[in-house]
Enzyme design. Structure first.
Site, mmCIF file in Angstrom:
data_model
loop_
_atom_site.group_PDB
_atom_site.id
_atom_site.type_symbol
_atom_site.label_atom_id
_atom_site.label_comp_id
_atom_site.label_asym_id
_atom_site.label_seq_id
_atom_site.Cartn_x
_atom_site.Cartn_y
_atom_site.Cartn_z
ATOM 1 N N GLU A 1 36.288 -7.798 -108.891
ATOM 2 C CA GLU A 1 37.160 -8.323 -107.829
ATOM 3 C C GLU A 1 37.134 -9.846 -107.797
ATOM 4 O OE1 GLU A 1 36.516 -6.229 -104.173
ATOM 5 O OE2 GLU A 1 37.376 -7.802 -102.923
ATOM 6 N N ASP B 1 46.053 -7.811 -97.679
ATOM 7 C CA ASP B 1 45.406 -7.724 -96.366
ATOM 8 C C ASP B 1 46.434 -8.102 -95.300
ATOM 9 O OD1 ASP B 1 43.930 -8.132 -94.017
ATOM 10 O OD2 ASP B 1 42.134 -8.697 -95.146
ATOM 11 N N GLU C 1 42.907 -10.493 -101.517
ATOM 12 C CA GLU C 1 42.550 -10.898 -100.154
ATOM 13 C C GLU C 1 42.963 -12.327 -99.848
ATOM 14 O OE1 GLU C 1 38.174 -10.451 -100.984
ATOM 15 O OE2 GLU C 1 37.996 -12.128 -99.591
ATOM 16 N N LYS D 1 28.236 -8.115 -104.212
ATOM 17 C CA LYS D 1 28.727 -9.482 -104.388
ATOM 18 C C LYS D 1 28.033 -10.115 -105.595
ATOM 19 C CE LYS D 1 31.397 -9.628 -100.741
ATOM 20 N NZ LYS D 1 32.857 -9.872 -100.818
ATOM 21 N N ASP E 1 32.182 -8.067 -106.978
ATOM 22 C CA ASP E 1 33.127 -8.982 -106.342
ATOM 23 C C ASP E 1 32.620 -10.415 -106.480
ATOM 24 O OD1 ASP E 1 34.855 -10.353 -104.718
ATOM 25 O OD2 ASP E 1 34.484 -9.176 -102.910
ATOM 26 N N HIS F 1 42.105 -5.150 -98.727
ATOM 27 C CA HIS F 1 40.993 -5.905 -98.173
ATOM 28 C C HIS F 1 41.098 -5.795 -96.650
ATOM 29 C CE1 HIS F 1 39.186 -9.707 -96.568
ATOM 30 N NE2 HIS F 1 38.269 -9.416 -97.463
#
Lengths: 408, 408
Positions: B270, B320, B297, B215, B244, B347
């Site tokens: 991401e 997702d 997502e 992250k 991400d 996701h």
């Protein structure tokens, strides 16, 4: 003036005889999720989000969650840096997951934000349009959240637009004498008979309207074309006629039918396809030019408007302050529109009550063209201070606030 | 097998010690709005929508409204033409106004649709992936709503994709022996210390993972770059590392930071910016190439995915099934991705429970590449049949249904 408690109301209004019907929303009920900011004085800030009945309770529940942090806040203090307050509300992580910045939680935000601006104006004892005109460019921009727009509109550029137009306001003040021109949306609801739309058109013209809207998107496109022809014939070549498909068509259908509707020379074609479809609208706009595309009543936030403007996918921006994040995001999108050369002609889920203020500010304070504002009379009797239309012009509201209070 | 009643559950799971944290969702609670279709037999169809805690009750209430018409329906009969059922649900006018096709009401739809497919698989006594593989191309496409995609994917083209890949399935059946490769999302949550992400990386590699996620999106970009360097150094040059940002950056920031993160050779970047920003992602993708962009997502529906594909604004599609309109819309978007040449790497708001089935079908039935599927272990103990990971491969689920049942 402190916000001491919050009252939330779920107000629904039945419509009769095809009123409000369109190709997608066939038998609507009109409804408001209402946020009331109580102050312990006689003043209450009232904010609306517009819905179509069932599910309004979801928006009301979301208002309850999102508005809780406002209790105890002083309205002047709150509005000094409302852009930050706004961003904190929209980016609250668990609610953000339910969007972000769209759907039920964003409608709830609209009601809350509108209540804040209403209370701000009432506490200063001025109508909303005057409150906005009285703010300095910096003060106004402080009430906005410009995040995610940086590559096209910075804080400095926003202030610059307002500052430049401050110097030329005198050129546009005449709108305060004439009022703001309206157009009649109610002549041609989808379920109305041919006879009724002809009769309504005559009546609207008699009442001074020169701009009218027809709902299209029939299963049989020939019905749309016939009805559009009837209105053109009745209203005459000088009338401004808009057609509105309410998202009914897919892109190939839109391309085909828009060309045929071009015969009656519509001023715009509204919501030709799905409101999320930036590239679809771009394709339609390119292919049907010089016919023009209007959309926005279902676009939930500034980021998507930015994309529509960047893609040249709409010619008229129909942002609605009871759909996006209230007055704050409406003004943000109006600044963005101004920067990118797109006129703003709001959709009025509020029946024009708040938007009559906002278009006055957009014109005088931001330099947006004085085009016209949608007029829908169906909920007039439910507002305490209903918009006044005289000879097809919205009269300038003089009562403090945003004209959003509903009768009990 | 008839749906006799509907039970709705609001399940929330606390996370500890920084688990699940990212730049935008700083201290998440994981939660599911659960739709249970009761049948009067021992079989219940279970469908999930993923949320972050507060507000899950809004989704539950929307499930109650939207699912009511399913009571009394026979599951086989329902699924024969589920595309029409789906469209009727999503275009129910008053709920459509609250979207359309996004936010709380669309999450509710996900839970309902997923419950329908779960019950369908259970009633046929097969795992979801096998149910989907056993359907003819026409039967599968009958369960989808392809509206608003006509200019890029017609019904005939959808059937053609499935028919072509029917003939080459044997080439891809080995995945049923090997299982589907996983990647580890849990090494580098945002709030983890540098020491912890290094230790987690070593542990993940020891457990056979060769693909990991970090992250990013720190207020100080140097923190991101330092941590990305640490993981690259620990995992080695052969490891696949994804970063991400969870929508944290605006477009200018993303352009700047992505270039710097390029130093560690990430497999993808991401959610570099706001998930609605098609043109923003297009700008980023063009400017950071050959670095690749992944997102999805938070993209709520097929129309927006279509736009991202048309604009070449994403390189990996992270749809997702617990965000879009369930299995049905997931499959629609997978077909669209296949048609437009974009790989699908979901996701997993469901922690991979449903998606382990869907990626098997996407690979064998649709010809999508066998890349890898996100693995998040934090809710494992709450599922009755948790996904089994052996040597970093999802084992092929054999129990009937979609593996969505939660313990009480």
């Amino acid at each position: 003036m402190q916000i001491t408690s919050i009252e939330i109301k779920d107000k629904r209004f039945d419509l009769l005889n095809g009123v409000g019907s369109d190709a997608t929303h066939t038998t609507p009920q009109y409804a408001y999720a209402v946020c009331c900011l109580k102050t312990g004085t006689s003043l209450t800030g009232t904010g609306l989000a517009f819905t179509l009945g069932v599910g309004t309770d979801l928006v009301c529940k979301a208002i309850e969650y999102l508005s809780a942090p406002l209790i105890g806040r002083d309205i002047e203090d709150l509005m000094q840096d409302f852009g930050s307050v706004y961003r904190k509300m929209v980016d609250s992580p668990s609610f953000r997951w339910l969007g972000p910045h769209k759907g039920v939680v964003h409608l709830a935000l609209a009601a809350i934000v509108n209540a804040c601006y209403d209370l701000w104006a009432k506490s200063r004892q001025v109508p909303l349009w005057k409150l906005l005109l009285d703010l300095t460019p910096e003060e106004l921009v402080n009430s906005l959240d410009l995040s995610y727009l940086e590559e096209v509109l910075t804080r400095e550029q926003a202030i610059e637009i307002l500052t430049e137009n401050l110097q030329t306001r005198a050129l546009r003040q005449d709108v305060l004498a004439t009022g703001y021109k309206g157009y009649d949306t109610s002549v041609g609801w989808f379920n109305f008979s041919d006879e009724k739309i002809v009769a309504n058109t005559k009546k609207a013209m008699d009442n001074g309207f020169t701009a009218l809207k027809l709902k299209v998107g029939s299963d049989d496109p020939m019905r749309d074309i016939r009805r559009a022809g009837l209105i053109r014939k009745t209203a005459g070549d000088d009338a401004t006629i808009m057609v509105d498909a309410n998202q009914k068509w897919n892109v190939p259908e839109a391309l085909d039918i828009c060309r045929k509707l071009g015969e009656i020379n519509p001023f715009w074609i509204e919501e030709p396809t799905h409101p999320d479809d930036v590239i679809g609208h771009q394709t339609i706009a390119r292919n049907i030019a010089p016919l023009k595309v209007a959309t926005g009543e279902h676009i939930p936030n500034k980021v998507i408007f930015k994309n529509f403007f960047q893609a040249k996918a709409m010619d008229f921006c129909q942002v609605d302050a009871v759909r996006v994040g209230g007055v704050s995001e409406f003004l943000t999108i109006s600044l963005l529109s101004k920067r990118m050369g797109i006129p703003v002609v709001p959709h009025v889920g509020d029946m024009g009550q708040i938007h009559q203020h906002l278009v006055l500010f957009n014109h005088i304070g931001m330099g947006h063209e004085h085009l016209f504002l949608e007029h829908i009379p169906h909920l007039k009797q439910h507002f305490i201070n209903p918009a006044e239309i005289v000879d097809a012009y919205y009269q300038v509201p003089q009562i403090p606030g945003s004209s959003s209070d509903l009768k009990d």
